[in-house]
Design a protein around this motif. Structure first.
Motif, PDB file in Angstrom:
ATOM      1  N   UNK A  86       0.862  -1.178   0.000  1.00 48.73           N
ATOM      2  CA  UNK A  86       0.000   0.000   0.000  1.00 48.73           C
ATOM      3  C   UNK A  86       0.897   1.227   0.000  1.00 48.73           C
ATOM      4  N   UNK A  87       0.531   2.225  -0.782  1.00 45.38           N
ATOM      5  CA  UNK A  87       1.359   3.417  -0.775  1.00 45.38           C
ATOM      6  C   UNK A  87       0.771   4.547  -1.573  1.00 45.38           C
ATOM      7  N   UNK A  94      -2.317   6.797  -5.447  1.00 44.21           N
ATOM      8  CA  UNK A  94      -2.423   5.690  -4.497  1.00 44.21           C
ATOM      9  C   UNK A  94      -2.145   4.382  -5.226  1.00 44.21           C
ATOM     10  N   UNK A  95      -1.573   3.434  -4.501  1.00 45.56           N
ATOM     11  CA  UNK A  95      -1.302   2.120  -5.079  1.00 45.56           C
ATOM     12  C   UNK A  95      -1.625   1.037  -4.055  1.00 45.56           C
ATOM     13  N   UNK A  96      -2.188  -0.051  -4.559  1.00 45.94           N
ATOM     14  CA  UNK A  96      -2.417  -1.252  -3.772  1.00 45.94           C
ATOM     15  C   UNK A  96      -2.114  -2.430  -4.682  1.00 45.94           C
ATOM     16  N   UNK A  97      -1.277  -3.340  -4.200  1.00 42.90           N
ATOM     17  CA  UNK A  97      -0.847  -4.472  -5.023  1.00 42.90           C
ATOM     18  C   UNK A  97      -0.647  -5.694  -4.132  1.00 42.90           C
ATOM     19  N   UNK A  98      -1.139  -6.841  -4.564  1.00 45.16           N
ATOM     20  CA  UNK A  98      -0.986  -8.075  -3.796  1.00 45.16           C
ATOM     21  C   UNK A  98       0.422  -8.634  -3.937  1.00 45.16           C
ATOM     22  N   UNK A  99       0.883  -9.341  -2.884  1.00 49.02           N
ATOM     23  CA  UNK A  99       2.180 -10.002  -2.954  1.00 49.02           C
ATOM     24  C   UNK A  99       2.148 -11.337  -2.232  1.00 49.02           C
ATOM     25  N   UNK A 100       3.131 -12.159  -2.563  1.00 45.25           N
ATOM     26  CA  UNK A 100       3.467 -13.366  -1.802  1.00 45.25           C
ATOM     27  C   UNK A 100       4.963 -13.292  -1.541  1.00 45.25           C
ATOM     28  N   UNK A 101       5.341 -13.409  -0.280  1.00 50.42           N
ATOM     29  CA  UNK A 101       6.752 -13.408   0.126  1.00 50.42           C
ATOM     30  C   UNK A 101       7.075 -14.755   0.747  1.00 50.42           C
ATOM     31  N   UNK A 102       8.201 -15.310   0.372  1.00 56.00           N
ATOM     32  CA  UNK A 102       8.716 -16.511   1.025  1.00 56.00           C
ATOM     33  C   UNK A 102      10.066 -16.125   1.617  1.00 56.00           C
ATOM     34  N   UNK A 103      10.115 -16.050   2.932  1.00 57.81           N
ATOM     35  CA  UNK A 103      11.342 -15.708   3.655  1.00 57.81           C
ATOM     36  C   UNK A 103      11.996 -16.984   4.175  1.00 57.81           C
ATOM     37  N   UNK A 117       4.685 -10.519  -7.020  1.00 56.82           N
ATOM     38  CA  UNK A 117       3.623  -9.548  -6.758  1.00 56.82           C
ATOM     39  C   UNK A 117       2.937  -9.166  -8.055  1.00 56.82           C
ATOM     40  N   UNK A 118       1.793  -8.546  -7.894  1.00 58.41           N
ATOM     41  CA  UNK A 118       1.073  -7.974  -9.019  1.00 58.41           C
ATOM     42  C   UNK A 118       1.747  -6.633  -9.306  1.00 58.41           C
ATOM     43  N   UNK A 119       2.622  -6.614 -10.284  1.00 57.51           N
ATOM     44  CA  UNK A 119       3.428  -5.422 -10.553  1.00 57.51           C
ATOM     45  C   UNK A 119       2.680  -4.351 -11.348  1.00 57.51           C
ATOM     46  N   UNK A 120       1.602  -4.712 -12.010  1.00 57.27           N
ATOM     47  CA  UNK A 120       0.892  -3.747 -12.860  1.00 57.27           C
ATOM     48  C   UNK A 120       0.375  -2.531 -12.089  1.00 57.27           C
ATOM     49  N   UNK A 121      -0.278  -2.688 -10.926  1.00 53.88           N
ATOM     50  CA  UNK A 121      -0.746  -1.480 -10.221  1.00 53.88           C
ATOM     51  C   UNK A 121       0.401  -0.535  -9.839  1.00 53.88           C
ATOM     52  N   UNK A 123       3.367  -0.251 -11.460  1.00 52.43           N
ATOM     53  CA  UNK A 123       3.837   0.365 -12.715  1.00 52.43           C
ATOM     54  C   UNK A 123       2.900   1.485 -13.160  1.00 52.43           C
ATOM     55  N   UNK A 124       1.603   1.250 -13.071  1.00 55.06           N
ATOM     56  CA  UNK A 124       0.629   2.285 -13.454  1.00 55.06           C
ATOM     57  C   UNK A 124       0.738   3.519 -12.561  1.00 55.06           C
ATOM     58  N   UNK A 125       0.873   3.306 -11.250  1.00 56.07           N
ATOM     59  CA  UNK A 125       0.972   4.434 -10.327  1.00 56.07           C
ATOM     60  C   UNK A 125       2.237   5.246 -10.584  1.00 56.07           C
ATOM     61  N   UNK A 126       3.302   4.544 -11.027  1.00 53.35           N
ATOM     62  CA  UNK A 126       4.561   5.235 -11.316  1.00 53.35           C
ATOM     63  C   UNK A 126       4.664   5.675 -12.770  1.00 53.35           C
ATOM     64  N   UNK A 127       3.596   5.493 -13.548  1.00 53.65           N
ATOM     65  CA  UNK A 127       3.561   5.853 -14.977  1.00 53.65           C
ATOM     66  C   UNK A 127       4.660   5.165 -15.773  1.00 53.65           C
ATOM     67  N   UNK A 128       4.845   3.866 -15.520  1.00 55.07           N
ATOM     68  CA  UNK A 128       5.891   3.108 -16.236  1.00 55.07           C
ATOM     69  C   UNK A 128       5.283   2.070 -17.127  1.00 55.07           C
TER      70      UNK A 128
END
Length: 128
Positions: A86-87, A94-103, A117-121, A123-128
């Motif tokens: 979230x950020x 604003x951005x919200x993106x799902x992730x899975x982390x394996x530590x 992670x779902x990188x599209x949200x 990238x869109x928020x950063x206009x990339x």
């Protein structure tokens, strides 16, 4: 190390919110970060200094950026987290993106992160 202690290490990492002193206290010097391509500064980063110097600078593009763990699972020395980024970008998006982390947690420190992670949200928020 007990399983709950391993999850506590990961929770402290998430709670750091970019604080490098906290990150250094919970991430091993020889840690390996494997970040999904398409995520800012994605790729493999080996060693704590490279992780901090090459991966974390993406935070400069955000006014706020948080990792929120919604579910934590333990398996041996692994902690699996399903959650959301979230950020708000410096441009006010604003951005919200799902992730899975394996530590992987060894000797009380994070020795590896494998992220997807779902990188599209983002990238869109950063206009990339």
């Amino acid at each position: 190390m007990s399983n709950s202690a391993q999850i506590d290490v990961v929770r402290r990492f998430y709670g750091a919110k970019g604080d490098l002193d906290v990150i250094r206290s919970v991430v091993a010097e020889d840690a390996r970060w494997d970040i999904a391509e398409g995520f800012p500064n994605g790729g493999v980063h080996q060693g704590l200094d490279r992780i901090i110097g090459d991966f974390f600078p993406f935070l400069a593009d955000f006014e706020e950026f948080r990792c929120v763990g919604d579910a934590f699972f333990e398996d041996g020395d692994h902690v699996i987290v399903l959650g959301r980024y979230l950020g708000t970008t410096t441009g006010g998006k604003a951005v919200s993106s799902r992730f899975a982390h394996v530590f992987t947690v060894r000797a009380g420190k994070i020795s590896q992160l494998r992220q997807t992670s779902d990188t599209l949200p983002i990238a869109r928020a950063l206009d990339r």
